[in-house]
Every structure is written in C-alpha cells, then in structure tokens.
Design an enzyme around this catalytic site. Sequence first.
Site, short mmCIF file in Angstrom:
data_model
loop_
_atom_site.label_atom_id
_atom_site.label_comp_id
_atom_site.label_asym_id
_atom_site.label_seq_id
_atom_site.Cartn_x
_atom_site.Cartn_y
_atom_site.Cartn_z
N CYS A 84 0.87 -1.16 0.00
CA CYS A 84 0.00 0.00 0.00
C CYS A 84 0.91 1.21 0.00
O CYS A 84 2.12 1.09 0.20
CB CYS A 84 -0.85 0.05 1.27
SG CYS A 84 -1.89 -1.39 1.49
N ARG A 129 1.48 1.40 -5.97
CA ARG A 129 1.57 0.49 -4.83
C ARG A 129 0.19 -0.05 -4.41
O ARG A 129 0.10 -0.94 -3.57
CB ARG A 129 2.18 1.21 -3.62
CG ARG A 129 3.57 1.75 -3.86
CD ARG A 129 4.11 2.43 -2.63
NE ARG A 129 4.19 1.49 -1.53
CZ ARG A 129 5.23 0.68 -1.31
NH1 ARG A 129 6.25 0.72 -2.11
NH2 ARG A 129 5.22 -0.13 -0.28
N TRP A 141 -3.97 -1.45 -1.24
CA TRP A 141 -4.01 -2.68 -2.05
C TRP A 141 -4.42 -3.75 -1.04
O TRP A 141 -3.63 -4.15 -0.20
CB TRP A 141 -2.63 -2.96 -2.65
CG TRP A 141 -2.60 -4.17 -3.51
CD1 TRP A 141 -2.09 -5.38 -3.19
CD2 TRP A 141 -3.08 -4.28 -4.85
NE1 TRP A 141 -2.24 -6.24 -4.25
CE2 TRP A 141 -2.83 -5.59 -5.28
CE3 TRP A 141 -3.70 -3.39 -5.74
CZ2 TRP A 141 -3.18 -6.05 -6.55
CZ3 TRP A 141 -4.04 -3.84 -7.00
CH2 TRP A 141 -3.78 -5.15 -7.39
N ASN A 156 0.99 0.07 6.17
CA ASN A 156 1.35 -0.78 5.04
C ASN A 156 2.10 -1.98 5.61
O ASN A 156 3.04 -1.80 6.38
CB ASN A 156 2.24 0.00 4.07
CG ASN A 156 2.87 -0.90 3.02
OD1 ASN A 156 2.24 -1.85 2.56
ND2 ASN A 156 4.09 -0.60 2.64
N GLY A 157 1.68 -3.18 5.23
CA GLY A 157 2.34 -4.39 5.74
C GLY A 157 1.28 -5.37 6.20
O GLY A 157 0.10 -5.25 5.83
N GLU A 170 8.37 -20.92 -19.20
CA GLU A 170 8.18 -19.56 -18.71
C GLU A 170 9.29 -18.63 -19.23
O GLU A 170 9.02 -17.48 -19.61
CB GLU A 170 8.13 -19.56 -17.17
CG GLU A 170 8.06 -18.21 -16.50
CD GLU A 170 6.84 -17.36 -16.90
OE1 GLU A 170 5.92 -17.87 -17.56
OE2 GLU A 170 6.85 -16.16 -16.56
N LYS A 191 8.41 -15.38 -21.39
CA LYS A 191 8.84 -14.05 -20.98
C LYS A 191 9.57 -13.35 -22.11
O LYS A 191 9.30 -12.20 -22.43
CB LYS A 191 9.77 -14.20 -19.77
CG LYS A 191 9.67 -13.27 -18.64
CD LYS A 191 8.46 -13.21 -17.78
CE LYS A 191 7.13 -13.24 -18.39
NZ LYS A 191 6.06 -13.70 -17.58
N GLU A 240 7.20 -12.52 -25.20
CA GLU A 240 6.17 -11.49 -25.05
C GLU A 240 6.74 -10.08 -24.98
O GLU A 240 6.09 -9.14 -25.41
CB GLU A 240 5.19 -11.78 -23.90
CG GLU A 240 5.74 -11.69 -22.50
CD GLU A 240 4.65 -11.93 -21.43
OE1 GLU A 240 5.00 -12.38 -20.35
OE2 GLU A 240 3.46 -11.66 -21.70
N HIS A 279 13.81 -35.74 -30.17
CA HIS A 279 12.68 -36.29 -30.93
C HIS A 279 12.17 -35.30 -31.98
O HIS A 279 11.05 -35.42 -32.45
CB HIS A 279 11.55 -36.67 -29.96
CG HIS A 279 11.96 -37.76 -29.00
ND1 HIS A 279 12.16 -39.06 -29.40
CD2 HIS A 279 12.26 -37.71 -27.68
CE1 HIS A 279 12.54 -39.78 -28.35
NE2 HIS A 279 12.62 -38.97 -27.30
N LYS A 299 -2.76 -6.50 -19.79
CA LYS A 299 -2.39 -7.06 -18.48
C LYS A 299 -3.41 -8.11 -18.03
O LYS A 299 -3.06 -9.12 -17.45
CB LYS A 299 -2.28 -5.93 -17.45
CG LYS A 299 -1.85 -6.39 -16.07
CD LYS A 299 -0.41 -6.88 -16.06
CE LYS A 299 0.00 -7.50 -14.75
NZ LYS A 299 1.17 -8.40 -14.89
C1 AGP Z 1 2.36 -13.14 -18.24
O1 AGP Z 1 3.57 -12.53 -18.44
C2 AGP Z 1 1.34 -12.86 -19.23
N1 AGP Z 1 1.16 -11.48 -19.45
C3 AGP Z 1 0.09 -13.70 -19.24
O2 AGP Z 1 0.49 -14.95 -19.72
C4 AGP Z 1 -0.70 -13.92 -17.92
O3 AGP Z 1 0.06 -14.67 -17.04
C5 AGP Z 1 -2.03 -14.62 -18.23
O4 AGP Z 1 -2.80 -13.83 -19.10
C6 AGP Z 1 -2.81 -14.96 -16.99
O5 AGP Z 1 -3.18 -13.82 -16.29
P1 AGP Z 1 -3.72 -13.93 -14.80
O6 AGP Z 1 -2.60 -14.47 -13.97
O7 AGP Z 1 -4.09 -12.51 -14.43
O8 AGP Z 1 -4.89 -14.85 -14.82
#
Ligand code: AGP
Length: 599
Positions: A2, A27, A74, A100-101, A479, A483, A486, A502, A594
């Site tokens: 927060c 935050r 938050w 905050n905490g 992952e 990363k 994207e 394979h 997001k």
């Molecule tokens: C992660 O870097 C991505 N932007 C994306 O894969 C994300 O993890 C996915 O859309 C799921 O989102 P959520 O965790 O909010 O459900």
Amino acid sequence: MCGIVGYTGGKDCVDIIIDGLKKLEYRGYDSAGIAFEEDKGIDILKAVGRVDNLEKLVRAGKVKSHCAIAHTRWATHGKPSVLNSHPHCDCKGEVAIVHNGIIENYDELKKELSSKGHKFASETDSEAAAHLIEEELKKQKDFFKAFASAVKKLKGAYALAATYKNAPGVICVAKKQSPLVIGQGKGEYYLASDVPAFLNHTNKAIFLEDGDLAKITCGACEIYNLAGVKQSRKVNVIKWNPATAQKGGYKHFMIKEIFDQPQATKDTISTLPPDIKKAFGITPAAARKIKGLYIVACGTAYHAGLCAKYVIEHFAKLPVEVETASEFKYRSINFQKDWLFIAVSQSGETADTLAALNNAKQAGLKALSICNVVGSTITRASDYTVYTHCGPEISVASTKAFTSQLAVLYSFALNIAKEQGSLAKTAFDKLYKEFKNLPSLIEQTLKDAQQIKKLAKAVYKSNSYIFLGRNAAFPIALEGALKLKEISYLHAEGFAGGEIKHGPIAIIDKGMPVVALAPKGELYEKMLSSCQEVGARGAKLITVTNTPLKGAVEVPYTNEYLFPILAVVPLQLLAYYVSDLRGREIDRPRNLAKSVTVE
Ligand code: AGP
C-alpha cells in the site's frame, strides 16, 4: 503493498497529500483515504477506487489542513470498501492510523482488545493498531510513548503512521520490513512509502531502518529504536528525476518488479504458516479426503501450476492434472468429485480461468483460488482463496506474481503432503524451514544481474532462442521462453530436455542461444547430456544450475523442487535485458493486455 503519505508543517497540505497519493498509486489503488487535522480534531475522508475519487470528496469538502496522513490501499485483509480503507480510528475517533504491511498477530490483538470493550469497524488487520494506541493512551498521556508501547506489541511487517487529536501537528511513525521514508523540508516534514511522493517538494530523504520509531513535528524529527534509544539517520540528497522516480529509479516497472521479488515472496510467505487450515482455510480432515487436483490457469500462471504438478506429485503422491484454462473449459471431463480444483490467476479476472472454474463448480467440486487481487471475480467464485501479496503488478509481463504463486503452491504441496501422511513431520519441518529462507535466496540470485546483462549483450542479436528443462524445471523453460517472446517479440520456445532429440534439435543452428536449466539432483547428468547434444550442433549454451560449473549461471543450492523459483529469476532478467537492448516497449508489449477478460 500500500502507499502511505503524510505531512506536518506550515503549508496547507491538501494538494501535497493528494499529489503524493497519486505518485504512490503503483503500490495500490483499490481505495484511498486521508485523516487531516482541523480545528475540532481529526477528520477522515475515504473513497473506494482510485485517488481521483478521494480527491473529489476532498475538493467538495473544501478541506484545509497543516497536518495529515493518508493511504492508498491494495487490499490484503478484507475486501476493498470504504470501511476497510485507511485511515482507521480508535473507538473515540481521536487516534488515526495508516498502515502498510501485515500485522500477523492481529487476530489475537483483536480478541484481546474486543474483550476490553474495543469496537472494530473493519475487517482489516491494521485497525488493531489504532485500538492498541488508544489502550496505551489510557496508561500514559504522552502520545509518542503510548505509540511506542503499542508498536512493541505488533508482530509482522509495518510502516505505520499515526496522529492524535490531543497532539496537534505530531505524526508518530514506525517501520519494520515495509518501506518508510521521511522528507525534510524547511519547517516541515513529509512522510511516504516511497520518495516520489514528496520529490516535487524536497529531495532530502531520511530512510528509516527496521525497528525505528519517529516523532515528527514541523520543526523536528526525532528517531528512536524500540528500546527508546535515540538514533541518528543520514539525510540523503536524492538525485532522481521525478518522472522516473515512481519506478524506484528503475528504467521500467518490469525490472523494478523483478527486484521486488524478495519482498513480494517474503510478504506472501509470511501469510503461509506450516498449517493447512491457517494457510489455506482447508481443515486437516478435508485435506485428507482430497484424492487428486485439477490445476487450471493461463500463461505464466499456467506455468506456475505446471511446476506445482511436479512438486505435489513428488511430495504428496497425489495425481495432478494441469491444463490451460482455454482448453480445459471445452473438454468433456468426467470430474472426479473428490478432487480439488485450483485456479491460479494474478488478476483474478481472467475470463478463461473463470469459465473453467465455473465448470468445475457446477460439477460439484470445491475450488481453491490463488490470486493477487483481493475481492476479484475468481476469488468470489471460489470456496477457498489464498492471496499472493505482491502489490499491484504493473508490467504486462508477470514476474513477481509468478514467484509468489510458486511459493503458495510449494507451501500447499508440503502442507497437503503432511496431511496425507506422505511427508513425515521431521522432513516437513526441514523443508518448510528451507522454504521460509526463499526470499533471501532470491535476493542472493539477483546479485548476479550484471552477469545476466553481459550474457544478454552476447546473444541479443539472435532471432531465435531455445529453453530446456526437465522435471519441475521444465515449466520454467516454458516460462523463460514466454517471458522473452512477449516482451522482445523474438522467437523463443521451451522444451523438455529429453524431448529435443525427438524433433526440435533439427532447428539448432550455429550460434543459436540455448538456455539449459540443470539443478543438481537425479536428472543433472541427463540434463548435461542434453546440453552436449545441442552444444555439438554449435548452440551458444547458457546453463543455469545450483552447483559450481564453469561458465554457468549459479543460483543458491536448495532441494530440486525449490530450484524453479530461483532459476526463473535469471530467465526473467535475460528476457528483460535482451528486450531492452532491442529497444522494446517493455512494460506494454504490443498486442498484449495485463488482464485478459474476454474468452
Ligand atoms: C504473463 O507474463 C502474461 N502477461 C500472461 O500470460 C498472464 O500470465 C495470463 O494472461 C494470466 O493472467 P492472470 O494471472 O491474471 O490470470
């Protein structure tokens, strides 16, 4: 996470406070509030949503004040609402606090204070601090001394600020494990969770240390430790540009969030005691009846779920099915009624995950959600919810939410293994102790950021990247590739180490970067053979391991099932540095949002 802001001095501070809160919205932004001193005492205004909503109330009320504390929230304990938003007050409305905490012993404190007649208005952990101060003021009139006695009774993490009707112009603060910085002006002091909140007014900052308490008035800032001994703290001159300061001086939110991970995992782990009922809300009897798990999520959260499959199968010996939500929801599944459904989602709003969860609920399954946003749709549709305590994740590429999701799932794996009788108490205790040390191991891992930057410089011109892992490190290979793709828009793929021969090995070309995850353990030698296979075809190998190996990136040694949480950190850094060298728009990559709220 927060944001806290405060001011005491000669100016009318309303604009200062509102501006400070806006600078700290990164935050937390589910609600905001202000406690300001005025002639008759302390007045409080609160609003749900962004600081703009609070500002409207403040402007309508024509508020003027020379001393105020404020908060942008938050949610951690209690949903976002006016009642749960800060500042919180004692019973008489004379003491106001912002926090905050996480106050870990709030339950005990609440019971004790309620038995003494205190009436609680919110569901938060923080409100206990206001009533504690009220209680201490009954024993002594000096506000700072009463504040200090109350703080001594708090367990957990806090950046705490308080004002009191009978001590005008005084703000008392305390810090432990949550950030708190004091800004020094001329005949005035500022107070904030982070420097940007006051950087437009002063660049002189006093960073409080854990265990510090301070009494701030317009003319002085006295700092003491918990034993009452006066402390002297340096006044730092901050040279940050106010425009970048919100990112803590980092160039992008993503790199800031990567470096937030020790704190994010620490805050998350602090809510996960070695007790399935306390940590997950599931009774031991119910835990023993669970015969298997469906884990469903999307993107990065799916990788956390996939990693958990290996960990749960290893420790708890339970069958685990993991699938991306967008596929799971269309399958004709003959649901096993005694299986638990787990949804993992940072936002708690991902439409695919929600649809899959609803299918499972309709089939009569119990559901546990692991989310970062309090009160989000997925949490409301679940029987049990455990939160990651990362604060808002601003960058589209998820980093700190991922490591915190892994931490929650690891804790779940150990706790359910204990309840199912597949992990003996001594082994459980040893593993849990190692788990609790994770934040400091992440911190250690981050010290190698410069090494990763150098590696990024050596490979960033490549257009194609391969990531390899086995067992619980295989999802980390996926992952690492996600990363990188994207945020860099480059081709990147993750494979199981044993699978490349394979087919995928056909694409390995001279100079192609291959990142191999090779923790010491059962599959270490096997992974090194995969490295040799690609190395012989001219790949530029980057090995991430936890044992000394020439030229490799070495993360601290842990058991093999904690390795993924550490190994992902260099991969996040690699993706970040490659993309930065490519000049990409890192925090807002093209075509991505997001939170994906459409199916
Ligand atoms: C992660 O870097 C991505 N932007 C994306 O894969 C994300 O993890 C996915 O859309 C799921 O989102 P959520 O965790 O909010 O459900």
